[in-house]
Motif scaffolding. Structure first.
Motif, PDB file in Angstrom:
ATOM      1  N   PRO A  32      -6.791  -0.615 -16.447  1.00 18.53           N
ATOM      2  CA  PRO A  32      -5.906  -0.903 -15.320  1.00 18.53           C
ATOM      3  C   PRO A  32      -6.637  -0.691 -14.001  1.00 18.53           C
ATOM      4  O   PRO A  32      -7.401   0.249 -13.861  1.00 18.53           O
ATOM      5  CB  PRO A  32      -4.763   0.082 -15.496  1.00 18.53           C
ATOM      6  CG  PRO A  32      -5.321   1.171 -16.338  1.00 18.53           C
ATOM      7  CD  PRO A  32      -6.346   0.542 -17.226  1.00 18.53           C
ATOM      8  N   VAL A  33      -6.382  -1.603 -13.086  1.00 20.01           N
ATOM      9  CA  VAL A  33      -6.997  -1.456 -11.776  1.00 20.01           C
ATOM     10  C   VAL A  33      -6.197  -0.425 -10.983  1.00 20.01           C
ATOM     11  O   VAL A  33      -5.005  -0.628 -10.748  1.00 20.01           O
ATOM     12  CB  VAL A  33      -6.984  -2.807 -11.032  1.00 20.01           C
ATOM     13  CG1 VAL A  33      -7.539  -2.632  -9.629  1.00 20.01           C
ATOM     14  CG2 VAL A  33      -7.758  -3.841 -11.811  1.00 20.01           C
ATOM     15  N   PRO A  34      -6.826   0.683 -10.659  1.00 21.02           N
ATOM     16  CA  PRO A  34      -6.064   1.713  -9.936  1.00 21.02           C
ATOM     17  C   PRO A  34      -5.694   1.211  -8.544  1.00 21.02           C
ATOM     18  O   PRO A  34      -6.545   0.694  -7.816  1.00 21.02           O
ATOM     19  CB  PRO A  34      -7.028   2.896  -9.870  1.00 21.02           C
ATOM     20  CG  PRO A  34      -8.368   2.361 -10.170  1.00 21.02           C
ATOM     21  CD  PRO A  34      -8.214   1.076 -10.897  1.00 21.02           C
ATOM     22  N   GLU A  35      -4.418   1.329  -8.222  1.00 18.57           N
ATOM     23  CA  GLU A  35      -3.946   0.915  -6.904  1.00 18.57           C
ATOM     24  C   GLU A  35      -3.730   2.146  -6.033  1.00 18.57           C
ATOM     25  O   GLU A  35      -3.205   3.160  -6.517  1.00 18.57           O
ATOM     26  CB  GLU A  35      -2.623   0.146  -7.036  1.00 18.57           C
ATOM     27  CG  GLU A  35      -2.788  -1.288  -7.511  1.00 18.57           C
ATOM     28  CD  GLU A  35      -3.587  -2.155  -6.538  1.00 18.57           C
ATOM     29  OE1 GLU A  35      -3.497  -1.904  -5.306  1.00 18.57           O
ATOM     30  OE2 GLU A  35      -4.314  -3.062  -7.007  1.00 18.57           O
ATOM     31  N   PRO A  36      -4.118   2.064  -4.797  1.00 15.28           N
ATOM     32  CA  PRO A  36      -3.885   3.216  -3.924  1.00 15.28           C
ATOM     33  C   PRO A  36      -2.398   3.499  -3.770  1.00 15.28           C
ATOM     34  O   PRO A  36      -1.576   2.585  -3.815  1.00 15.28           O
ATOM     35  CB  PRO A  36      -4.517   2.806  -2.603  1.00 15.28           C
ATOM     36  CG  PRO A  36      -4.705   1.330  -2.680  1.00 15.28           C
ATOM     37  CD  PRO A  36      -4.834   0.991  -4.121  1.00 15.28           C
ATOM     38  N   GLY A  37      -2.064   4.756  -3.617  1.00 15.11           N
ATOM     39  CA  GLY A  37      -0.673   5.176  -3.513  1.00 15.11           C
ATOM     40  C   GLY A  37      -0.044   4.701  -2.210  1.00 15.11           C
ATOM     41  O   GLY A  37      -0.732   4.197  -1.319  1.00 15.11           O
ATOM     42  N   GLN A  59       1.145   6.359   0.165  1.00 20.17           N
ATOM     43  CA  GLN A  59       0.885   7.174   1.366  1.00 20.17           C
ATOM     44  C   GLN A  59      -0.443   6.840   2.031  1.00 20.17           C
ATOM     45  O   GLN A  59      -0.743   7.353   3.098  1.00 20.17           O
ATOM     46  CB  GLN A  59       0.956   8.678   1.026  1.00 20.17           C
ATOM     47  CG  GLN A  59      -0.160   9.179   0.145  1.00 20.17           C
ATOM     48  CD  GLN A  59       0.169   9.008  -1.343  1.00 20.17           C
ATOM     49  OE1 GLN A  59       0.827   8.053  -1.753  1.00 20.17           O
ATOM     50  NE2 GLN A  59      -0.292   9.937  -2.165  1.00 20.17           N
ATOM     51  N   ALA A  60      -1.246   5.982   1.366  1.00 20.88           N
ATOM     52  CA  ALA A  60      -2.572   5.682   1.921  1.00 20.88           C
ATOM     53  C   ALA A  60      -2.453   4.999   3.274  1.00 20.88           C
ATOM     54  O   ALA A  60      -3.165   5.349   4.216  1.00 20.88           O
ATOM     55  CB  ALA A  60      -3.352   4.794   0.955  1.00 20.88           C
ATOM     56  N   ARG A  61      -1.513   4.028   3.384  1.00 22.38           N
ATOM     57  CA  ARG A  61      -1.399   3.257   4.619  1.00 22.38           C
ATOM     58  C   ARG A  61      -0.932   4.128   5.786  1.00 22.38           C
ATOM     59  O   ARG A  61      -1.592   4.133   6.846  1.00 22.38           O
ATOM     60  CB  ARG A  61      -0.486   2.057   4.383  1.00 22.38           C
ATOM     61  CG  ARG A  61      -0.758   0.933   5.357  1.00 22.38           C
ATOM     62  CD  ARG A  61      -0.134  -0.379   4.924  1.00 22.38           C
ATOM     63  NE  ARG A  61      -1.031  -1.217   4.149  1.00 22.38           N
ATOM     64  CZ  ARG A  61      -0.861  -1.516   2.861  1.00 22.38           C
ATOM     65  NH1 ARG A  61       0.183  -1.043   2.209  1.00 22.38           N
ATOM     66  NH2 ARG A  61      -1.719  -2.278   2.240  1.00 22.38           N
ATOM     67  N   ALA A  88      -1.190   7.246   6.172  1.00 24.72           N
ATOM     68  CA  ALA A  88      -2.250   8.222   6.495  1.00 24.72           C
ATOM     69  C   ALA A  88      -3.306   7.561   7.351  1.00 24.72           C
ATOM     70  O   ALA A  88      -3.800   8.131   8.335  1.00 24.72           O
ATOM     71  CB  ALA A  88      -2.859   8.771   5.211  1.00 24.72           C
ATOM     72  N   PHE A  89      -3.642   6.300   6.987  1.00 26.06           N
ATOM     73  CA  PHE A  89      -4.662   5.579   7.750  1.00 26.06           C
ATOM     74  C   PHE A  89      -4.192   5.343   9.180  1.00 26.06           C
ATOM     75  O   PHE A  89      -4.930   5.587  10.138  1.00 26.06           O
ATOM     76  CB  PHE A  89      -4.971   4.246   7.070  1.00 26.06           C
ATOM     77  CG  PHE A  89      -5.787   3.322   7.934  1.00 26.06           C
ATOM     78  CD1 PHE A  89      -7.141   3.559   8.136  1.00 26.06           C
ATOM     79  CD2 PHE A  89      -5.188   2.236   8.559  1.00 26.06           C
ATOM     80  CE1 PHE A  89      -7.884   2.711   8.941  1.00 26.06           C
ATOM     81  CE2 PHE A  89      -5.930   1.390   9.368  1.00 26.06           C
ATOM     82  CZ  PHE A  89      -7.277   1.629   9.559  1.00 26.06           C
ATOM     83  N   TYR A  90      -2.926   4.906   9.319  1.00 25.06           N
ATOM     84  CA  TYR A  90      -2.443   4.615  10.677  1.00 25.06           C
ATOM     85  C   TYR A  90      -2.373   5.874  11.526  1.00 25.06           C
ATOM     86  O   TYR A  90      -2.652   5.833  12.727  1.00 25.06           O
ATOM     87  CB  TYR A  90      -1.087   3.908  10.614  1.00 25.06           C
ATOM     88  CG  TYR A  90      -1.224   2.439  10.307  1.00 25.06           C
ATOM     89  CD1 TYR A  90      -1.726   1.570  11.270  1.00 25.06           C
ATOM     90  CD2 TYR A  90      -0.902   1.920   9.061  1.00 25.06           C
ATOM     91  CE1 TYR A  90      -1.885   0.216  10.992  1.00 25.06           C
ATOM     92  CE2 TYR A  90      -1.060   0.583   8.765  1.00 25.06           C
ATOM     93  CZ  TYR A  90      -1.551  -0.269   9.737  1.00 25.06           C
ATOM     94  OH  TYR A  90      -1.728  -1.599   9.472  1.00 25.06           O
TER      95      TYR A  90
END
Lengths: 182, 303
Positions: free
Chosen positions: B54-59, B61-63, B65-67
């Protein structure tokens, strides 16, 4: 916005137009997270590390040369972030001998704590991947999952394309041996 | 058959990175080599298993956190003071100051400039006078220093240094008695003819105004043994119209070892001094002498 190249966007970021990092984040945070997760085998850590990569992009945006491909630059940065993490981890392990003991003897038991194990089949694969050396794992990840050609891998690892190809072949053979031995 | 080089191509076979020729060669080999077929199958399984992972997808909360991080960096960028002119101007513009306050500030500034300008213009003349005074004081100090230097150099064993010291007197505005005495004693006692000549040259203009110097020069006549200096002194006497030098000149003539040239020169000088210069009439000459009369009297007493 879709047609703007990575390099043009990064050049804008370098000139303090930080908002131009947003499309780059959209393009790269998935692949970077993917790459780091396969290297560390740990979702939470990888999320932190991915965040660190973007933080470093902002911090060291001045060091980006618009002539170099952004992809190579950002993966180099991700590699460094992972290497730093790996070194910190080694220190922690050296301090905690018990943990190191568990790691060495019962590799498969670690599976119980991993969030990303979906089923047994993939568990085994990840265990096998975990037992490769870091460079072997990295080259497989780059080749199989990140879609890097040998030329790009060679540049990233500092070797020729041919050497990268041989390394990829050896890594896959090593993985096969471990995987079928289980 | 050696399968190793072909085995290395299996990965590329699986990832379809082989050229057509390599691909054909490999398929041909695989058809005839069971071992390699087995290897390929095993590799293929690993490859596909890897692909199925499976391709791990970022959670989620990643977006955010980035902003959040991006916002922090933008804040930092804005708060970092921009010291360029443009940045300063922009920050000035960004200030929201009520108009009356701004006008008040402008007028206060203008008033301040006016007051400062007026003050500066007023005090300008005073400071100029003070500057002049300072300059004069400095010049006096420099003169004093020259004198001190002259006095210390004139005793130097090196003739060159003594010449230099004598040369300094030309730059002194009005040499005091100490300097004059030092020069006179150099004229009388220096071993070097050149130094004596230079000293005489330096003393002659001083003698125009200072009777002490004239008297000193008259006395010096008797002390000289060098024909050059004797001739130069005789010339100086004529130039100064110094009648008192006639007796010492006559005494010089009586010396046995006197140079012939000097002898005729001195005779000529005595002649000129006794008769007065042909161009100048007798009375103005007298008048000229009486002009200095108070000084010679005093000088004679001093000597």
């Amino acid at each position: 916005m879709e047609t703007t190249s990575d390099e043009a966007l990064m050049a804008a970021v370098r000139a303090d137009d930080l908002d131009q990092l947003v499309p780059l984040f959209e393009r790269y945070h998935g692949p970077l997270f993917n790459y780091l997760t396969r290297l560390t085998n740990d979702r939470e850590t990888s999320e932190d590390l991915t965040q660190t990569v973007f933080e470093r992009i902002l911090k060291y945006r001045g060091s980006y040369q618009p002539t170099q491909p952004f992809k190579a630059w950002v993966y180099q940065m991700a590699r460094n972030v992972h290497a730093d993490y790996w070194q910190r981890q080694q220190k922690v392990r050296a301090a905690d001998v018990d943990v190191a003991e568990v790691e060495r003897t019962g590799g498969l038991r670690g599976a119980a704590f991993s969030q990303m194990r979906v089923n047994n089949h993939h568990d085994d694969l990840h265990e096998a991947l975990d037992m490769l050396t870091v460079p072997q794992r990295e080259i497989l990840v780059l080749n199989r999952f990140q879609g890097f050609g040998y030329e790009e891998i060679g540049k990233l690892l500092g070797c020729t394309a041919e050497a990268a190809r041989v390394k990829a072949h050896r890594a896959l053979q090593a993985l096969r041996k471990i995987y079928f031995a289980n | 058959m050696n399968c190793e080089p072909l085995k290395a191509q299996l990965v590329d076979y699986l990832s379809r990175q082989l050229t057509a020729a390599e691909h054909a060669a490999l398929t041909a080999h695989l058809a005839g080599c069971a071992e390699c077929r087995e290897e390929l199958q095993a590799m293929e399984r690993v490859w596909h298993t890897l692909g199925q992972a499976p391709v791990p997808e970022p959670g989620p909360q990643a977006r955010p956190a980035f902003y959040a991080m991006l916002a922090t960096f933008k804040d930092e960028l804005e708060t970092t003071p921009d010291y360029s002119l443009q940045g300063l101007w922009l920050r000035l513009r960004a200030w929201s100051i009520p108009r009356p306050a701004l006008r008040l500030a402008y007028s206060l500034c203008l008033l301040g400039v006016g007051v400062l300008g007026g003050y500066w213009l007023n005090s300008g003349s005073k400071t100029a006078a003070a500057d002049q005074q300072q300059l004069a004081a400095l010049a006096a100090q420099v003169g004093e220093m020259r004198q001190v230097m002259l006095l210390s150099l004139i005793d130097n064993p090196s003739a060159t240094e003594r010449l230099r010291a004598v040369g300094y007197t030309k730059e002194l505005p009005d040499p005091n008695s100490k300097v004059v005495n030092a020069l006179l004693s150099t004229l009388n006692h220096d071993d070097n003819v050149n130094v004596r000549l230079a000293t005489l040259e330096a003393l002659t203009p001083l003698a125009q105004a200072d009777a002490t110097v004239r008297l000193g020069l008259v006395h010096a006549l008797a002390q000289q043994d060098s024909p050059l200096v004797q001739a130069a002194l005789a010339d100086a006497m004529v130039q100064l119209q110094e009648r008192r030098s006639v007796p010492p000149l006559r005494r010089l003539l009586k010396q046995e070892n006197l140079d012939n040239m000097v002898k005729s020169k001195i005779e000529q000088s005595i002649q000129t001094l006794s008769d007065g210069p042909p161009a100048a009439p007798a009375t103005p000459q007298r008048h000229d002498q009486t002009q200095f009369s108070p000084q010679p009297a005093r000088a004679a007493l001093a000597v």
